[in-house]
Design an enzyme around this catalytic site. Structure first.
Site, PDB file in Angstrom:
ATOM      1  N   ALA A  12       5.748  18.973  60.011  1.00 45.15           N
ATOM      2  CA  ALA A  12       4.452  19.443  59.525  1.00 45.15           C
ATOM      3  C   ALA A  12       3.602  18.331  58.921  1.00 45.15           C
ATOM      4  O   ALA A  12       2.371  18.429  58.902  1.00 45.15           O
ATOM      5  CB  ALA A  12       4.662  20.560  58.509  1.00 45.15           C
ATOM      6  N   ASN A 105      18.116  13.235  68.761  1.00 48.66           N
ATOM      7  CA  ASN A 105      17.399  14.511  68.819  1.00 48.66           C
ATOM      8  C   ASN A 105      18.350  15.700  68.823  1.00 48.66           C
ATOM      9  O   ASN A 105      18.003  16.762  68.301  1.00 48.66           O
ATOM     10  CB  ASN A 105      16.440  14.521  70.003  1.00 48.66           C
ATOM     11  CG  ASN A 105      15.166  13.780  69.645  1.00 48.66           C
ATOM     12  OD1 ASN A 105      14.404  14.229  68.802  1.00 48.66           O
ATOM     13  ND2 ASN A 105      14.972  12.615  70.230  1.00 48.66           N
ATOM     14  N   VAL A 129       7.646  20.933  71.096  1.00 50.89           N
ATOM     15  CA  VAL A 129       6.645  19.900  71.398  1.00 50.89           C
ATOM     16  C   VAL A 129       7.279  18.515  71.305  1.00 50.89           C
ATOM     17  O   VAL A 129       6.975  17.614  72.077  1.00 50.89           O
ATOM     18  CB  VAL A 129       5.451  20.020  70.415  1.00 50.89           C
ATOM     19  CG1 VAL A 129       4.450  18.888  70.629  1.00 50.89           C
ATOM     20  CG2 VAL A 129       4.764  21.382  70.561  1.00 50.89           C
ATOM     21  N   ASP A 159      -0.255  18.530  79.570  1.00 48.33           N
ATOM     22  CA  ASP A 159      -0.321  17.944  80.913  1.00 48.33           C
ATOM     23  C   ASP A 159      -1.207  18.810  81.814  1.00 48.33           C
ATOM     24  O   ASP A 159      -2.024  18.304  82.584  1.00 48.33           O
ATOM     25  CB  ASP A 159       1.093  17.840  81.504  1.00 48.33           C
ATOM     26  CG  ASP A 159       2.040  17.139  80.548  1.00 48.33           C
ATOM     27  OD1 ASP A 159       1.754  15.986  80.188  1.00 48.33           O
ATOM     28  OD2 ASP A 159       3.037  17.754  80.134  1.00 48.33           O
ATOM     29  N   HIS A 187       8.344  17.276  81.167  1.00 47.22           N
ATOM     30  CA  HIS A 187       7.226  16.654  80.456  1.00 47.22           C
ATOM     31  C   HIS A 187       7.561  15.176  80.282  1.00 47.22           C
ATOM     32  O   HIS A 187       8.054  14.747  79.246  1.00 47.22           O
ATOM     33  CB  HIS A 187       6.988  17.306  79.096  1.00 47.22           C
ATOM     34  CG  HIS A 187       6.064  16.485  78.237  1.00 47.22           C
ATOM     35  ND1 HIS A 187       4.743  16.312  78.540  1.00 47.22           N
ATOM     36  CD2 HIS A 187       6.291  15.741  77.118  1.00 47.22           C
ATOM     37  CE1 HIS A 187       4.194  15.503  77.643  1.00 47.22           C
ATOM     38  NE2 HIS A 187       5.106  15.143  76.779  1.00 47.22           N
TER      39      HIS A 187
HETATM   40  P1  NAX Z   1       4.595  11.964  63.862  1.00 48.59           P
HETATM   41  O1  NAX Z   1       5.569  10.844  63.805  1.00 48.59           O
HETATM   42  O2  NAX Z   1       3.220  11.773  63.343  1.00 48.59           O
HETATM   43  O3  NAX Z   1       5.223  13.220  63.092  1.00 48.59           O
HETATM   44  C1  NAX Z   1       6.515  13.669  63.282  1.00 48.59           C
HETATM   45  C2  NAX Z   1       6.954  14.326  61.993  1.00 48.59           C
HETATM   46  O4  NAX Z   1       8.210  14.949  62.220  1.00 48.59           O
HETATM   47  C3  NAX Z   1       7.136  13.357  60.815  1.00 48.59           C
HETATM   48  O5  NAX Z   1       6.374  13.803  59.716  1.00 48.59           O
HETATM   49  C4  NAX Z   1       8.626  13.426  60.553  1.00 48.59           C
HETATM   50  O6  NAX Z   1       8.933  13.286  59.173  1.00 48.59           O
HETATM   51  C5  NAX Z   1       8.967  14.816  61.049  1.00 48.59           C
HETATM   52  N1  NAX Z   1      10.379  15.035  61.352  1.00 48.59           N
HETATM   53  C6  NAX Z   1      11.271  14.174  61.893  1.00 48.59           C
HETATM   54  N2  NAX Z   1      12.488  14.734  61.938  1.00 48.59           N
HETATM   55  C7  NAX Z   1      12.363  15.981  61.457  1.00 48.59           C
HETATM   56  C8  NAX Z   1      13.277  17.042  61.225  1.00 48.59           C
HETATM   57  N3  NAX Z   1      14.569  16.908  61.506  1.00 48.59           N
HETATM   58  N4  NAX Z   1      12.803  18.187  60.704  1.00 48.59           N
HETATM   59  C9  NAX Z   1      11.507  18.326  60.379  1.00 48.59           C
HETATM   60  N5  NAX Z   1      10.596  17.341  60.546  1.00 48.59           N
HETATM   61  C10 NAX Z   1      11.026  16.190  61.072  1.00 48.59           C
HETATM   62  O7  NAX Z   1       4.598  12.454  65.375  1.00 48.59           O
HETATM   63  P2  NAX Z   1       3.500  13.325  66.143  1.00 48.59           P
HETATM   64  O8  NAX Z   1       2.457  12.448  66.686  1.00 48.59           O
HETATM   65  O9  NAX Z   1       3.102  14.461  65.281  1.00 48.59           O
HETATM   66  O10 NAX Z   1       4.348  13.817  67.395  1.00 48.59           O
HETATM   67  C11 NAX Z   1       5.430  14.717  67.249  1.00 48.59           C
HETATM   68  C12 NAX Z   1       6.212  14.851  68.545  1.00 48.59           C
HETATM   69  O11 NAX Z   1       5.401  15.370  69.583  1.00 48.59           O
HETATM   70  C13 NAX Z   1       6.757  13.518  69.104  1.00 48.59           C
HETATM   71  O12 NAX Z   1       8.112  13.732  69.496  1.00 48.59           O
HETATM   72  C14 NAX Z   1       5.900  13.273  70.308  1.00 48.59           C
HETATM   73  O13 NAX Z   1       6.577  12.496  71.284  1.00 48.59           O
HETATM   74  C15 NAX Z   1       5.663  14.675  70.785  1.00 48.59           C
HETATM   75  N6  NAX Z   1       4.549  14.884  71.720  1.00 48.59           N
HETATM   76  C16 NAX Z   1       4.721  15.808  72.705  1.00 48.59           C
HETATM   77  C17 NAX Z   1       3.720  16.131  73.594  1.00 48.59           C
HETATM   78  C18 NAX Z   1       3.920  17.151  74.654  1.00 48.59           C
HETATM   79  O14 NAX Z   1       3.012  17.309  75.471  1.00 48.59           O
HETATM   80  N7  NAX Z   1       5.036  17.876  74.745  1.00 48.59           N
HETATM   81  C19 NAX Z   1       2.404  15.435  73.533  1.00 48.59           C
HETATM   82  C20 NAX Z   1       2.116  14.810  72.205  1.00 48.59           C
HETATM   83  C21 NAX Z   1       3.298  14.165  71.536  1.00 48.59           C
HETATM   84  O15 NAX Z   1       3.466  12.883  72.077  1.00 48.59           O
END
Ligand code: NAX
Length: 324
Positions: A12, A105, A129, A159, A187
């Site tokens: 979040a 993951n 996501v 996408d 994806h």
């Molecule tokens: P950010 O790095 O800005 O935010 C991720 C957040 O997740 C951080 O605040 C982190 O503390 C938190 N987090 C990590 N482990 C956690 C856990 N075990 N429990 C709860 N929170 C946790 O990344 P952001 O740009 O927001 O992207 C999030 C994810 O979306 C990434 O994995 C990214 O690759 C993926 N995406 C997926 C897309 C899709 O089309 N499916 C597109 C956009 C994005 O690239």
């Protein structure tokens, strides 16, 4: 008045979370007449930042927002949840092998799947996501044996929307003119955006563009758009990803026309059963259904198979690692 629906967002405090939460609270996720309760799940180090976002949500005085909780406890976060948006994931860092990425993951999505299994509401719907989204969704699902498998989905809607926009720009039509777009498979860079079923002005899109553009420009542009955004913006897609998550869940709950979503395969189109793969889908009565009966030409077959093969390899790898 209707009882508020609990929506849990993981990651979040991240950039997608920041773009997503305000739209959920304003009613765009479930509908303008559905009150929501938000639960923000973060890792301990990011709880304070998530609390800051919660303060801003308070400051919007959203009429539909009935409460916000911020926690690092997955059992609490998913308790009574009807929608779970699993955004937080472990990103791939330089030099990281696929096995390490899947392992890291698995350590997130396995426990979250179990927490969903043990605590979520009976009508829970999960959208993953966080990348690798399809396989993370599979891991979560495999840890939630009491939840119907079909409630675990992964996001290919970004996408899909990218494909709509690229094609509309090429043919100089509004995006609303493009129908029956499909993203098949994973994806990832192997995804297959299909113009052989997409229609513009009621005619097949592939017949309105040249083959070289379709193969050498359109497909790679859609598949590599994420990297192009990073290159231009200096940060990965956030608002567009949040927008796609909103589209996916809104359609899942409220019904849709032909769109794309990664859902557990029932074996349709030769995709091995159980893989969470993107298909042409329609949402009806709160469930995704795969659109059946499409003829798949040789070029599309090859592309779909290549992406599905990658999903099979990821599944084999997480099995080998004991993550599912
Ligand atoms: P950010 O790095 O800005 O935010 C991720 C957040 O997740 C951080 O605040 C982190 O503390 C938190 N987090 C990590 N482990 C956690 C856990 N075990 N429990 C709860 N929170 C946790 O990344 P952001 O740009 O927001 O992207 C999030 C994810 O979306 C990434 O994995 C990214 O690759 C993926 N995406 C997926 C897309 C899709 O089309 N499916 C597109 C956009 C994005 O690239």
């Amino acid at each position: 008045a209707q009882t508020p629906v609990k929506v849990t967002v993981t990651g979040a405090a991240g950039q997608i979370g920041y773009a997503l939460l305000f739209r959920i609270a304003s009613g765009q996720l479930l509908g303008a007449d559905v009150p929501v309760k938000l639960s923000l799940l973060e890792i301990p180090q990011a709880v304070k930042a998530a609390e800051g976002t919660a303060m801003e949500l308070d400051d919007c005085a959203f009429p539909l927002l009935s409460g916000i909780e911020v926690t690092d406890d997955a059992n609490k976060a998913f308790d009574g949840a009807s929608v779970a948006l699993l955004v937080g994931a472990r990103p791939r860092t330089a030099g990281m092998e696929r096995g390490d990425l899947l392992q890291a993951n698995g350590g997130i999505f396995g426990p979250q799947g179990k927490a969903i299994n043990d605590n979520a509401a009976d009508d829970i719907r999960v959208l993953v996501v966080g990348n690798p989204a399809n396989t993370n969704a599979l891991i979560a699902q495999q840890h939630a044996p009491d939840v119907p498998a079909e409630r675990f989905t992964a996001m290919t809607r970004l996408d899909h929307n990218r494909a709509l926009s690229q094609l509309a720009a090429k043919l100089q039509v509004p995006v609303t003119e493009v129908k029956k777009m499909t993203i098949w498979g994973n994806h990832s860079a192997t995804q297959y955006p299909d113009l052989y079923h997409a229609e513009v002005g009621g005619k097949i899109a592939a017949e309105q563009v040249d083959e070289a553009w379709l193969r050498d420009t359109f497909i790679p542009t859609v598949a590599k758009r994420g990297a192009a955004i990073i290159e231009a913006r200096g940060a990965s897609s956030a608002a567009s990803a949040a927008n796609a998550a909103i589209d996916h869940v809104y359609d899942w709950v409220n019904g849709s026309e032909w769109t794309s979503a990664a859902i557990p395969s029932d074996g349709s189109y030769g995709v091995p059963e159980g893989l969470i793969s993107s298909f042409p889908v329609v949402s009806r009565d709160g469930r995704w259904e795969i659109i059946q009966g499409l003829e798949i030409d040789a070029f599309s077959r090859e592309r779909i198979d290549a992406s599905v093969r990658e999903l099979e390899e990821e599944r084999a790898a997480v099995r080998q690692l004991g993550l599912i």
